[in-house]
Every structure is written in C-alpha cells, then in structure tokens.
Design an enzyme around this catalytic site. Structure first.
Site, PDB file in Angstrom:
ATOM      1  N   ASP A  24       4.867   0.082  -6.060  1.00  0.00           N
ATOM      2  CA  ASP A  24       6.009  -0.691  -6.588  1.00  0.00           C
ATOM      3  C   ASP A  24       6.065  -0.816  -8.112  1.00  0.00           C
ATOM      4  OD1 ASP A  24       6.293  -0.929  -3.882  1.00  0.00           O
ATOM      5  OD2 ASP A  24       6.195  -3.113  -3.810  1.00  0.00           O
ATOM      6  N   LYS A 129      10.254   1.145   0.861  1.00  0.00           N
ATOM      7  CA  LYS A 129       9.749   0.252   1.917  1.00  0.00           C
ATOM      8  C   LYS A 129      10.481  -1.087   1.857  1.00  0.00           C
ATOM      9  CE  LYS A 129       5.730  -1.421  -0.722  1.00  0.00           C
ATOM     10  NZ  LYS A 129       6.219  -2.766  -1.069  1.00  0.00           N
ATOM     11  N   CYS A 162       2.297  -7.147  -2.606  1.00  0.00           N
ATOM     12  CA  CYS A 162       2.394  -5.843  -1.936  1.00  0.00           C
ATOM     13  C   CYS A 162       1.089  -5.055  -1.968  1.00  0.00           C
ATOM     14  CB  CYS A 162       3.525  -5.026  -2.538  1.00  0.00           C
ATOM     15  SG  CYS A 162       5.121  -5.732  -2.100  1.00  0.00           S
TER      16      CYS A 162
HETATM   17  C1  C5J Z   1       5.475  -6.767  -4.791  1.00  0.00           C
HETATM   18  C2  C5J Z   1       6.735  -8.791  -4.740  1.00  0.00           C
HETATM   19  N1  C5J Z   1       5.654  -5.478  -5.054  1.00  0.00           N
HETATM   20  N2  C5J Z   1       5.932  -9.424  -5.599  1.00  0.00           N
HETATM   21  N3  C5J Z   1       6.584  -7.492  -4.477  1.00  0.00           N
HETATM   22  O1  C5J Z   1       4.383  -7.276  -4.840  1.00  0.00           O
HETATM   23  O2  C5J Z   1       7.634  -9.371  -4.196  1.00  0.00           O
END
Ligand code: C5J
Length: 228
Positions: A24, A129, A162
């Site tokens: 991400d 995702k 995540c």
């Molecule tokens: C991730 C989030 N990528 N913090 N998403 O950790 O919502």
C-alpha cells in the site's frame, strides 16, 4: 541455505522461493491531500520508509527476485466496499468521495495509485485489495503457489494495519515472513514499536524482523558471489 540475521532468530530462506511484498505505498496514505491526511493522520510519520523500500525494490530487482505490490482500493461502483468501512467514524470525506487526487481509494484514481518512489515496474504483480489482508478477495495466494514462493520479505504501510494483518494472514497460510523494521511505518510510532514486538514474541509467533541493511547485505553478497 542462505540466512538473514533477524529477531527472534535467524531467518533461513532460499533464493528460488522468496519475494519482496510492498504493501500500500499509495498517494492516499502517504501524500498531502490524501485520504489519510483528511482523517487527521500525521503523514510525515510514513516518510522514513519510502527511500528504504526503494532501495529494497532495486536490490530485489537486481537479484532477479519477484517484487509484489498491493494497493488498498475499491471498485468505482463501490460493490466491494462494506458500508461499515465507508461510514466508520463518520469521516468528513468518505471512500468513493471526490478529493484533491480524484475519488478516494478508488482503483484507477490518482490518489489510489503508487507514489513515484515505490511504483511497480512493468511486469511486476500489482494486487488491488479491498481489505487490510492482502489475501482477502485477491489472487495473491494463487500467484505465490504458481511461483513456488514460501518466504516473504514484507515492507509497506501502515505497520499496525495492513502490514500486520497481511503478515498474520500469510503466517496462517504457511509463509515464513520477515518484516523489514525500517521498511515499514505507522502514523503512530508507538503502535509500530509494539507491532514489531508482538509479531516476534513467543519464539516468532508470527514471524521475524530485521533492519533493511541486513537484507541488503545478504543480497549484495550473493550478487558478488554470482559475479565471480
Ligand atoms: C493500510 C490503512 N494500508 N491504514 N491502510 O494500512 O487503513
């Protein structure tokens, strides 16, 4: 078998069965004006891991090893977005709304795309995702089976959301996971510190952690051995 010095003990792996997983590294989480900032998060906390991940990506590519990228995003019609996720906390700007970088966390929009420093190269696997777990509603499992990958070097944001969720879910599916300590960040440094501790506690109950310098050294040494 090659070995990486790690916590809580050495991480054994095989070059034919290892991949780098970058979680991400998206504008909506990292850049000013993105979704995360609109939620009140301090995005400056995520900056340190960016150059570290860039170095690891380069090293894995140079070694001819797979680099996999995930991005948390949803379909434009929001059919894969649970209402509970959209409305949780009653945010000013919701997933799917229009923001400064297009629709928030929608696949194909500027904000949901990768930051320039960590973007995928052509041919690398990109996994959109809808959840925090990179295996949920994705083809990650099928890809790893097809490529015979059993060990994952994990990087990305955010450590306690995540990254941690994916590492736990990968561990349950039988993967050996090494989280790169300086290759991951959280909006909350104290959550990052506790996550690293929790993952490696109880004899590596979820997996291993190590600094990027150790991973980079092992990759560089192997490249030098190949060259002679
Ligand atoms: C991730 C989030 N990528 N913090 N998403 O950790 O919502």
């Amino acid at each position: 078998m090659p070995m990486i010095d790690a916590k809580p003990f050495e991480f054994d792996f095989d070059f034919d069965h290892i991949a780098l997983l970058c979680i991400d590294m998206q504008r909506d989480f990292i850049l000013p004006g993105g979704f995360a900032e609109s939620l009140g998060n301090d995005i400056s906390q995520l900056q340190p891991c960016v150059p570290v991940i860039a170095k690891l990506q380069e090293a894995f590519r140079t070694a001819g090893l797979p680099v996999i990228h995930t991005k948390e995003c949803h379909k434009p019609d929001l059919s894969d977005l649970p209402t509970s996720k959209r409305v949780r906390g009653n945010p000013k700007v919701k997933i799917g709304d229009h923001g400064p970088m297009g629709r928030i966390l929608i696949d194909g929009e500027e904000g949901s795309d990768f930051i320039d420093e960590n973007k995928p190269l052509e041919g690398e696997l990109v996994i959109p995702k809808p959840g925090k777990d990179s295996f949920y509603a994705t083809n990650l499992r099928e890809y790893l089976i097809k490529r015979n990958i059993s060990s994952l070097v994990i990087t990305g944001v955010t450590t306690d959301v995540c990254v941690q969720t994916t590492m736990r879910c990968a561990n349950d599916r039988g993967y050996d996971c090494l989280l790169v300590e300086d290759g991951t960040d959280s909006y909350f440094p104290e959550f990052k510190a506790m996550t690293l501790k929790a993952l490696t506690a109880q004899g590596g109950i979820v997996g291993w952690t190590t600094p990027s310098s150790v991973v980079l050294d092992v990759l560089a040494t192997t490249q030098m051995k190949k060259a002679v």
